[in-house]
Design a protein around this motif. Structure first.
Motif, PDB file in Angstrom:
ATOM      1  N   PHE A   1      14.737  -3.818 -11.031  1.00  0.00           N
ATOM      2  CA  PHE A   1      15.220  -5.162 -10.691  1.00  0.00           C
ATOM      3  C   PHE A   1      14.777  -6.113 -11.790  1.00  0.00           C
ATOM      4  O   PHE A   1      13.665  -5.976 -12.319  1.00  0.00           O
ATOM      5  CB  PHE A   1      14.599  -5.643  -9.369  1.00  0.00           C
ATOM      6  CG  PHE A   1      14.981  -4.813  -8.183  1.00  0.00           C
ATOM      7  CD1 PHE A   1      16.215  -4.960  -7.567  1.00  0.00           C
ATOM      8  CD2 PHE A   1      14.092  -3.883  -7.646  1.00  0.00           C
ATOM      9  CE1 PHE A   1      16.568  -4.204  -6.456  1.00  0.00           C
ATOM     10  CE2 PHE A   1      14.429  -3.119  -6.540  1.00  0.00           C
ATOM     11  CZ  PHE A   1      15.666  -3.280  -5.945  1.00  0.00           C
TER      12      PHE A   1
ATOM     13  N   HIS B   1      -0.912  -1.240   5.529  1.00  0.00           N
ATOM     14  CA  HIS B   1       0.360  -1.947   5.334  1.00  0.00           C
ATOM     15  C   HIS B   1       0.164  -3.460   5.435  1.00  0.00           C
ATOM     16  O   HIS B   1      -0.619  -3.922   6.223  1.00  0.00           O
ATOM     17  CB  HIS B   1       1.361  -1.490   6.399  1.00  0.00           C
ATOM     18  CG  HIS B   1       2.763  -1.852   6.056  1.00  0.00           C
ATOM     19  ND1 HIS B   1       3.411  -2.907   6.609  1.00  0.00           N
ATOM     20  CD2 HIS B   1       3.616  -1.295   5.174  1.00  0.00           C
ATOM     21  CE1 HIS B   1       4.632  -2.976   6.110  1.00  0.00           C
ATOM     22  NE2 HIS B   1       4.775  -2.009   5.238  1.00  0.00           N
TER      23      HIS B   1
ATOM     24  N   SER C   1       3.067  -0.729   1.594  1.00  0.00           N
ATOM     25  CA  SER C   1       3.933  -1.842   1.208  1.00  0.00           C
ATOM     26  C   SER C   1       4.138  -1.884  -0.312  1.00  0.00           C
ATOM     27  O   SER C   1       3.181  -1.749  -1.074  1.00  0.00           O
ATOM     28  CB  SER C   1       3.280  -3.139   1.690  1.00  0.00           C
ATOM     29  OG  SER C   1       4.147  -4.193   1.468  1.00  0.00           O
ATOM     30  N   GLY C   2       5.387  -2.030  -0.736  1.00  0.00           N
ATOM     31  CA  GLY C   2       5.678  -2.137  -2.160  1.00  0.00           C
ATOM     32  C   GLY C   2       5.832  -0.796  -2.854  1.00  0.00           C
ATOM     33  O   GLY C   2       6.084  -0.726  -4.064  1.00  0.00           O
TER      34      GLY C   2
ATOM     35  N   GLY D   1       8.212   1.382  -2.538  1.00  0.00           N
ATOM     36  CA  GLY D   1       9.599   1.679  -2.896  1.00  0.00           C
ATOM     37  C   GLY D   1      10.430   2.220  -1.730  1.00  0.00           C
ATOM     38  O   GLY D   1      11.572   2.642  -1.928  1.00  0.00           O
TER      39      GLY D   1
END
Ligand SMILES: Nc1ncnc2c1ncn2[C@@H]1O[C@H](COP(=O)(O)OP(=O)(O)OP(=O)(O)O)[C@@H](O)[C@H]1O
Length: 247
Positions: free
Chosen positions: A15, A247, A44-45, A47
């Motif tokens: 991105f 998380h 979290s993060g 993918g």
């Protein structure tokens, strides 16, 4: 050997954020064969959502191969992608996504409304059978507000099955449920899988992953583990050894 339902090779998704490029998936390869029950897990993060959007044909990779049921999604146009989504994948979401004023049966009928080859009678029959598969044959006239959270998720699962997809794709499908109901829903997924249904389940919860037969763990856009959960104890031991942040 079972048929390959999902084939992913050196898949990347980047991105652009201003001048920066975010490497959300950094060259991932794996396959899922017919009849597997796979969890994609990660903190979290890591993918997961990016992966899920690509698996569900809601997004395209920056590079690499993605084939579903032998069809390469690269270069497909919007309509062709929509057809793949409707015909090959049954989606299940954390928040059920049911129509509020509509009965359980009518909610389950929805994916078939767009299929002109299916008569009204057949549609109702298939929807009822799907409700029976999730144990809600006696609740077909209930609207979502007349059902518990677990029952609403069962309706959503029935809806995902009604089109006979090649794979069910579940996104944090137990995220809104208490622990006991989550385990009941995971047991239902196990029953469906024993009937031959291929399931890909995305979660950040290690105990939920132990219900599947294989776990793929993502971290910072890479696969750091891909293993079979031979039994609950070995799965728990594997999961306990992973460097997952809360998380
Ligand atoms: N549209 C976007 N634009 C820029 N960066 C993005 C975009 N979508 C995701 N990312 C970045 O890609 C990486 C992976 O994000 P992703 O949402 O896939 O993670 P995740 O594992 O699903 O996390 P969560 O469990 O919190 O939803 C993160 O660094 C995120 O900031």
């Amino acid at each position: 050997m079972n048929k390959e339902i999902i084939k992913i090779k050196d898949l990347k998704r980047e991105f652009t954020m201003g001048n920066e490029i975010v490497h959300a998936l950094k060259g991932i390869s794996f396959s899922i064969t017919e009849g597997e029950f796979v969890t994609i897990m990660g903190s979290s993060g890591s993918g997961k959502s990016t992966m899920l959007n690509i698996l569900g044909c809601l997004d395209q990779p920056t590079s690499g191969l993605y084939e579903i049921d032998g069809v390469s999604v690269k270069d497909l146009n919007r309509n062709q992608l929509a057809t793949i989504r409707n015909e090959k994948i049954g989606f299940i979401f954390q928040s059920y996504n049911l129509l509020a004023r509509t009965s359980a049966l009518e909610n389950v009928e929805l994916p078939l409304l767009y299929n002109s080859k299916v008569s009204t009678e057949e549609r109702k029959e298939r929807a009822f059978k799907a409700l029976e598969m999730v144990g809600l044959g006696d609740r077909m006239g209930h609207t979502p507000s007349q059902l518990s959270g677990g029952q609403q998720q069962r309706v959503a699962i029935a809806r995902s099955l009604v089109n006979n997809p090649v794979m069910i794709l579940a996104d944090e499908a137990t995220g809104n449920l208490d622990t006991r109901t989550s385990y009941e829903i995971m047991s239902l997924f196990q029953e469906l899988n024993e009937k031959g249904i291929t399931i890909t389940f995305v979660t950040h919860e290690p105990d939920i992953a132990t219900f599947s037969s294989r776990t793929i763990v993502l971290k910072d856009g890479n696969i750091i583990k891909d293993y079979l959960n031979k039994d609950i104890q070995s799965a728990a031991t594997e999961l306990a050894s992973l460097p997952l942040e809360p998380h």
